[in-house]
Write a protein that holds these residues in place. Structure first.
Motif, PDB file in Angstrom:
ATOM      1  N   ARG A   1      45.228 -25.807  60.019  1.00  0.00           N
ATOM      2  CA  ARG A   1      46.377 -26.441  59.589  1.00  0.00           C
ATOM      3  C   ARG A   1      47.516 -25.515  59.036  1.00  0.00           C
ATOM      4  O   ARG A   1      46.490 -25.044  58.162  1.00  0.00           O
ATOM      5  CB  ARG A   1      46.190 -27.468  58.571  1.00  0.00           C
ATOM      6  N   ARG A   2      48.990 -25.799  59.122  1.00  0.00           N
ATOM      7  CA  ARG A   2      49.763 -25.016  59.143  1.00  0.00           C
ATOM      8  C   ARG A   2      50.066 -25.381  58.124  1.00  0.00           C
ATOM      9  O   ARG A   2      50.798 -26.099  57.789  1.00  0.00           O
ATOM     10  CB  ARG A   2      50.568 -23.943  59.962  1.00  0.00           C
ATOM     11  N   CYS A   3      50.213 -24.831  57.052  1.00  0.00           N
ATOM     12  CA  CYS A   3      49.938 -26.251  55.622  1.00  0.00           C
ATOM     13  C   CYS A   3      52.263 -25.789  55.180  1.00  0.00           C
ATOM     14  O   CYS A   3      51.884 -24.546  54.778  1.00  0.00           O
ATOM     15  CB  CYS A   3      48.799 -25.560  54.186  1.00  0.00           C
TER      16      CYS A   3
ATOM     17  N   SER B   1      37.481 -25.547  61.889  1.00  0.00           N
ATOM     18  CA  SER B   1      39.076 -25.637  61.016  1.00  0.00           C
ATOM     19  C   SER B   1      39.068 -24.745  60.175  1.00  0.00           C
ATOM     20  O   SER B   1      38.063 -24.065  59.381  1.00  0.00           O
ATOM     21  CB  SER B   1      39.477 -27.363  60.696  1.00  0.00           C
TER      22      SER B   1
ATOM     23  N   ASP C   1      52.426 -30.457  56.548  1.00  0.00           N
ATOM     24  CA  ASP C   1      51.422 -29.612  57.457  1.00  0.00           C
ATOM     25  C   ASP C   1      51.550 -29.950  58.547  1.00  0.00           C
ATOM     26  O   ASP C   1      51.561 -30.828  59.367  1.00  0.00           O
ATOM     27  CB  ASP C   1      49.864 -29.726  56.819  1.00  0.00           C
TER      28      ASP C   1
ATOM     29  N   ASP D   1      42.703 -23.229  56.976  1.00  0.00           N
ATOM     30  CA  ASP D   1      44.321 -23.790  56.651  1.00  0.00           C
ATOM     31  C   ASP D   1      44.534 -22.582  56.483  1.00  0.00           C
ATOM     32  O   ASP D   1      43.615 -21.655  56.268  1.00  0.00           O
ATOM     33  CB  ASP D   1      43.413 -24.326  55.274  1.00  0.00           C
TER      34      ASP D   1
ATOM     35  N   LYS E   1      45.997 -26.676  67.873  1.00  0.00           N
ATOM     36  CA  LYS E   1      44.914 -27.363  68.822  1.00  0.00           C
ATOM     37  C   LYS E   1      44.398 -26.013  69.379  1.00  0.00           C
ATOM     38  O   LYS E   1      45.375 -26.139  70.623  1.00  0.00           O
ATOM     39  CB  LYS E   1      44.572 -28.135  68.374  1.00  0.00           C
TER      40      LYS E   1
ATOM     41  N   HIS F   1      40.945 -26.787  64.828  1.00  0.00           N
ATOM     42  CA  HIS F   1      41.994 -26.821  64.103  1.00  0.00           C
ATOM     43  C   HIS F   1      42.428 -26.067  63.779  1.00  0.00           C
ATOM     44  O   HIS F   1      41.264 -25.210  62.650  1.00  0.00           O
ATOM     45  CB  HIS F   1      41.817 -27.839  64.050  1.00  0.00           C
TER      46      HIS F   1
ATOM     47  N   ILE G   1      49.799 -28.862  62.538  1.00  0.00           N
ATOM     48  CA  ILE G   1      48.232 -28.688  62.799  1.00  0.00           C
ATOM     49  C   ILE G   1      48.424 -28.490  64.389  1.00  0.00           C
ATOM     50  O   ILE G   1      48.615 -28.587  65.063  1.00  0.00           O
ATOM     51  CB  ILE G   1      46.731 -29.722  63.010  1.00  0.00           C
TER      52      ILE G   1
END
Ligand code: NAD
Length: 410
Positions: free
Chosen positions: A53-55, A165, A63, A167, A67, A51, A65
């Protein structure tokens, strides 16, 4: 496709690439320690998914997410026999190990990628990537593949849970990509852009791998700013707290950064006189403005740009904490272990072949040599006993510019 590595960049790619329709199978190859097992066990606990997270990258700054589910994670380099595309997303000091491991398994023909060639590349290339590829894979394989190198990793990325995961803290807007052979450039860049789900950064083809080598910003920033911080230090007194990295840059260090960049531009002139297209190689001041634009508060000088770039605030020098709560410099961090032998020393080697004097670069390399316990420059020549651990042309047996240009197809 095979993604080589097991750290931040590899996590991001293994979450994003499997979401791309045009890609059938995505394998992660990590030959380092027990990473492959750790990665696949962790991913299995969330249905094999990674996963990302594209902040703050959503339409309203929220944000997003993503997957992705890699086909498999392995430590077996023979997985490369299946690959049309192989990407290294690891620090440059790990490239050599992966090249040696996959060498017997790279197909020389029959790839489904453009031109029927296997596409092999690094994100980022750092300096001397193509020379090391040619040296390890040999002429036959080198001339049968399409090689690419990004000038930087497209993201500021941190893995958050191993195998599960990561970020993306920030995405670069524009990234240059060099391709060998040049004729494959546009096709290869299109393929790599697809792997990024056709999202940012925008990739731009540049004609020469030498530009990736010489424009490697880490080789200028990291060793020089480290020199600036410790140039008058007694090599023993600990610090009360980690000094600020970019915000701590003073006028003398800013000037040194600029002069090293001037030396690199002199090398550019010699290469251009040999008809090598050096598009994309700019002064570090121009690189800063192009990369960070209005995030820079004060553009009046390089040292003020360093002190006031939002993207650089609060970062500190790498340190190790002592037993009594003080701090000593950590010269084993990749600012030195990667950006000197796979960075500034490579550029210094090319300058030597071009007959360009580099007194400022030499000051920083000599400081770094002491910090690393290595010797690269002896009597003004790149002939020290540790040159062989670098990716300089001299480490691969090149002692003339003609020879280098001919062998690497520049
Ligand atoms: P990373 O620090 O996450 O890489 C660590 C991984 O490298 C390990 O998990 C392992 O797979 C491998 N590795 C470490 N030591 C090794 C060894 N001795 N032998 C073999 N493999 C070894 O790296 P990253 O953050 O993904 O960065 C990859 C490249 O991108 C580096 O060149 C880095 O300088 C550059 N970069 C990273 C960022 C970022 O935000 N992460 C930003 C700009 C540039």
């Amino acid at each position: 496709m095979v993604i080589c590595g097991g750290g931040n960049g590899t996590h991001v790619l293994s979450g994003i690439v499997p979401t791309v329709d045009a890609v059938d199978e995505v394998y992660v190859l990590s030959t380092f320690a027990d990473e492959a097992e750790k990665f696949s066990k962790a991913a299995a606990t969330q249905n094999g998914e990674v996963h990302i997270r594209r902040c703050k990258e959503g339409p309203d700054g929220e944000d997003v997410i993503v997957k992705g589910k890699p086909t498999g994670v392995t430590n077996d380099p023979s997985i490369a026999t299946k690959a049309d595309v192989i990407v290294f997303a690891v620090p440059a000091f790990a490239h050599g190990g992966y090249l040696k491991a996959i060498k017997p398994y790279i197909r020389k023909r029959g790839s489904k990628a453009p031109g029927g060639r296997v596409i092999l590349g690094a994100m980022p290339g750092e300096s001397g990537f193509d020379m090391q590829v040619q040296h390890i894979l040999g002429d036959e394989v080198f001339n049968s593949i399409a090689l690419f190198a990004l000038e930087t990793l497209p993201w500021a990325a941190r893995l958050t849970e191993y195998g599960k995961s990561a970020d993306i803290l920030g995405t670069k807007f524009d990234v240059d990509v060099a391709v060998t052979p040049r004729s494959m450039g546009p096709e290869v860049v299109k393929t790599v852009q697809k792997l990024m789900a056709n999202q940012h950064p925008r990739l731009h083809f540049i004609p020469s791998m030498l530009v990736v080598t010489l424009m490697n910003i880490n080789q200028v920033w990291h060793p020089t700013i480290t020199w600036g911080q410790y140039r008058e230090w007694d090599w023993k007194t600990p610090f009360d707290k980690p000094p600020l990295f970019y915000e701590g840059v003073d006028e003398v260090t800013g000037d040194m950064l600029s002069k090293i960049s001037d030396e690199i531009l002199q090398v550019k002139q010699v290469l251009e006189s040999r008809k090598i297209d050096m598009t994309g190689l700019r002064h570090v001041k121009d690189w800063m403005v192009r990369s960070y634009g209005d995030d820079i508060g004060d553009k009046s000088s390089l040292h003020r740009m360093m002190n006031t770039n939002k993207g650089y605030l609060t970062l500190t020098h790498p340190m190790v904490e002592t037993k009594d709560g003080k701090y000593m410099p950590n010269f084993k961090y990749r600012y030195m272990t990667e950006d000197v032998p796979m960075g500034l020393v490579v550029t210094r080697g090319i300058a030597e072949l071009c007959g360009v004097e580099t007194p400022h670069m030499d000051t920083v390399i000599n400081f770094a040599s002491r910090a690393l316990g290595k010797s690269f420059i002896v009597d003004g020549k790149l002939e020290g006993p540790d040159v062989g651990m670098s990716r300089s042309p001299q480490a691969f047996g090149f002692h003339s510019l003609d020879e280098l240009i001919q062998k690497l197809n520049y």
